[in-house]
Design a protein around this motif. Structure first.
Motif, PDB file in Angstrom:
ATOM      1  N   HIS A 125      36.377  75.405  30.073  1.00  0.00           N
ATOM      2  CA  HIS A 125      35.054  74.790  29.868  1.00  0.00           C
ATOM      3  C   HIS A 125      33.963  75.859  29.887  1.00  0.00           C
ATOM      4  CE1 HIS A 125      31.964  71.703  30.023  1.00  0.00           C
ATOM      5  NE2 HIS A 125      31.393  72.368  31.019  1.00  0.00           N
ATOM      6  N   LEU A 126      34.054  76.823  30.822  1.00  0.00           N
ATOM      7  CA  LEU A 126      33.061  77.900  30.884  1.00  0.00           C
ATOM      8  C   LEU A 126      33.110  78.778  29.637  1.00  0.00           C
ATOM      9  CD1 LEU A 126      33.275  79.083  34.617  1.00  0.00           C
ATOM     10  CD2 LEU A 126      31.534  77.630  33.553  1.00  0.00           C
ATOM     11  N   LEU A 127      34.304  78.880  29.034  1.00  0.00           N
ATOM     12  CA  LEU A 127      34.457  79.695  27.830  1.00  0.00           C
ATOM     13  C   LEU A 127      34.024  78.945  26.567  1.00  0.00           C
ATOM     14  CD1 LEU A 127      37.866  81.475  28.578  1.00  0.00           C
ATOM     15  CD2 LEU A 127      35.563  82.450  28.743  1.00  0.00           C
ATOM     16  N   GLY A 128      33.575  77.705  26.731  1.00  0.00           N
ATOM     17  CA  GLY A 128      33.031  76.974  25.596  1.00  0.00           C
ATOM     18  C   GLY A 128      33.964  75.950  24.994  1.00  0.00           C
ATOM     19  N   ASP A 129      35.115  75.694  25.615  1.00  0.00           N
ATOM     20  CA  ASP A 129      36.044  74.695  25.088  1.00  0.00           C
ATOM     21  C   ASP A 129      35.560  73.306  25.524  1.00  0.00           C
ATOM     22  OD1 ASP A 129      38.107  73.144  24.229  1.00  0.00           O
ATOM     23  OD2 ASP A 129      39.695  74.303  25.204  1.00  0.00           O
ATOM     24  N   GLN A 130      34.976  72.564  24.625  1.00  0.00           N
ATOM     25  CA  GLN A 130      34.427  71.252  24.948  1.00  0.00           C
ATOM     26  C   GLN A 130      35.519  70.206  25.173  1.00  0.00           C
ATOM     27  OE1 GLN A 130      31.238  70.944  25.535  1.00  0.00           O
ATOM     28  NE2 GLN A 130      30.946  73.112  25.007  1.00  0.00           N
ATOM     29  N   ARG A 131      36.739  70.521  24.767  1.00  0.00           N
ATOM     30  CA  ARG A 131      37.829  69.581  24.954  1.00  0.00           C
ATOM     31  C   ARG A 131      38.388  69.615  26.380  1.00  0.00           C
ATOM     32  NH1 ARG A 131      41.754  71.595  20.364  1.00  0.00           N
ATOM     33  NH2 ARG A 131      41.098  73.547  21.390  1.00  0.00           N
ATOM     34  N   ALA A 132      38.047  70.671  27.131  1.00  0.00           N
ATOM     35  CA  ALA A 132      38.557  70.816  28.483  1.00  0.00           C
ATOM     36  C   ALA A 132      37.876  69.809  29.402  1.00  0.00           C
ATOM     37  CB  ALA A 132      38.328  72.238  28.985  1.00  0.00           C
ATOM     38  N   ALA A 133      38.659  68.963  30.031  1.00  0.00           N
ATOM     39  CA  ALA A 133      38.133  67.959  30.953  1.00  0.00           C
ATOM     40  C   ALA A 133      37.961  68.572  32.335  1.00  0.00           C
ATOM     41  CB  ALA A 133      39.060  66.750  31.020  1.00  0.00           C
ATOM     42  N   VAL A 134      36.729  68.693  32.780  1.00  0.00           N
ATOM     43  CA  VAL A 134      36.445  69.296  34.088  1.00  0.00           C
ATOM     44  C   VAL A 134      36.465  68.207  35.154  1.00  0.00           C
ATOM     45  CG1 VAL A 134      34.811  70.604  35.468  1.00  0.00           C
ATOM     46  CG2 VAL A 134      35.058  71.099  33.036  1.00  0.00           C
TER      47      VAL A 134
END
Length: 341
Positions: free
Chosen positions: A328-337
């Protein structure tokens, strides 16, 4: 003290890699654990332990800055370490934080083993920070006593690129026995005991493996009867095994060092050390042997610092939520935090 320029450059380059990889990796891991919520007491307990371990690893990586400067400076002049106040503070920190790292690994693997053995146990959250604080106070008290008794004296040791206890290495020392005893006390307190803690850690790891295998064979879950607790136990085991791999050379060297000092004490007690034929303590421990010096640097500095770099990648490999956080920090919007541990 002049060393091999190529060897110094290699050591310095490896330490630079440790600094530039370890610092951001540990900051990232620390930010993850600091921002996650933990509802259950045991989860909060391990969250605090992981945060302390990561903070110690971060400090160890940052402490490589003056060592790097020493490795790349002409003839290992070490401009930062030539300041006695800075040298003493750095030497004290290098005694404290590697010992803190050892203590926290012991806490981590022992606590998880207790849960493996008795799944209903509830760990007291305050112990996760109280025990490290008590251990830190004990270290500070021991350092204060040994400094006041002139047992521990920090000095720049160019052959190892660092500031460390001088102890038995005082040149032209007329009191061989007194110097040896001071060196033994300092070495046992701050080197041998931490080095030999790998024994109980290894025993705990073996029993943890046995319990995990039993659980898998019998298809029983661990902890609070969820697969997640089994996975957490495996993560702690991996962290422990990584610690053992990186610290085994250190433990073996501390054992050999202790045997050498005990042999010298026996020689003095039996009178074998009398006469001009017996080498002085300075000659016994400080012979200019570049190969020995580099091995010492690798075992006592490089591997310890490398362990601090590897730990965040172990968390990344073993913890799904941490991987999602990084993506998510690297910009992957698909990553569910997920905000909880």
């Amino acid at each position: 003290m002049a060393g091999n320029p190529a060897g110094d450059y290699i050591i310095g380059s490896l330490l630079v890699a440790i600094l530039y990889i370890g610092v951001p990796a540990n900051i990232l891991a620390l930010s993850y654990f600091a921002t996650r919520r933990a509802r259950k007491a045991n989860t909060r307990y391990f969250r605090i332990i992981y945060m302390v371990i990561i903070a110690v690893d971060l400090i160890i990586c940052l402490s490589m800055v003056p060592v790097i400067e020493s490795a790349f400076s002409p003839s290992r002049s070490g401009a930062m370490f030539n300041n006695q106040a800075f040298c003493s503070l750095w030497g004290i920190s290098w005694v404290i934080f590697p010992n803190m790292s050892v203590f926290m690994i012991c806490m981590l693997c022992t606590s998880r083993f207790l849960i493996l053995k008795r799944s209903s146990i509830q760990l007291k959250v305050r112990l996760a920070w109280l025990l490290p604080v008590i251990f830190l106070c004990i270290l500070l008290i021991l350092l204060f006593i040994t400094f006041q008794a002139n047992i521990t004296v920090m000095t720049y040791r160019a052959q190892f690129f660092i500031c460390g206890p001088k102890g038995y290495e005082a040149k032209k020392d007329s009191d061989q026995r007194g110097t040896l005893y001071r060196g033994m006390i300092s070495a046992i307190l701050f080197t041998v005991i931490p080095g030999l803690t790998i024994i109980p850690v290894s025993i705990t790891a073996v029993f943890s493996i046995i319990y995990l295998n039993r659980s898998r064979r019998s298809s029983r879950s661990i902890g609070s009867c969820t697969r997640r607790h089994y996975h957490a136990a495996c993560t702690v085991l991996v962290v422990t095994l990584v610690y053992i791999i990186f610290n085994l050379p250190f433990s073996l060297c501390t054992l050999l060092f202790l045997l050498k000092v005990l042999q010298m004490k026996a020689n003095l007690d039996t009178g074998a050390g009398d006469g001009a034929s017996e080498p002085s303590l300075q000659e016994s421990f400080a012979q200019e042997n570049p190969a020995f010096d580099y091995i010492t640097v690798v075992v006592f500095i490089l591997l310890i610092a490398a362990n601090s770099v590897v730990n965040p990648f172990v968390y990344l490999f073993r913890m799904v939520n941490f991987r999602m956080y990084v993506r998510h920090l690297l910009g992957d919007q698909r990553a569910a935090v997920i905000n909880s541990l």
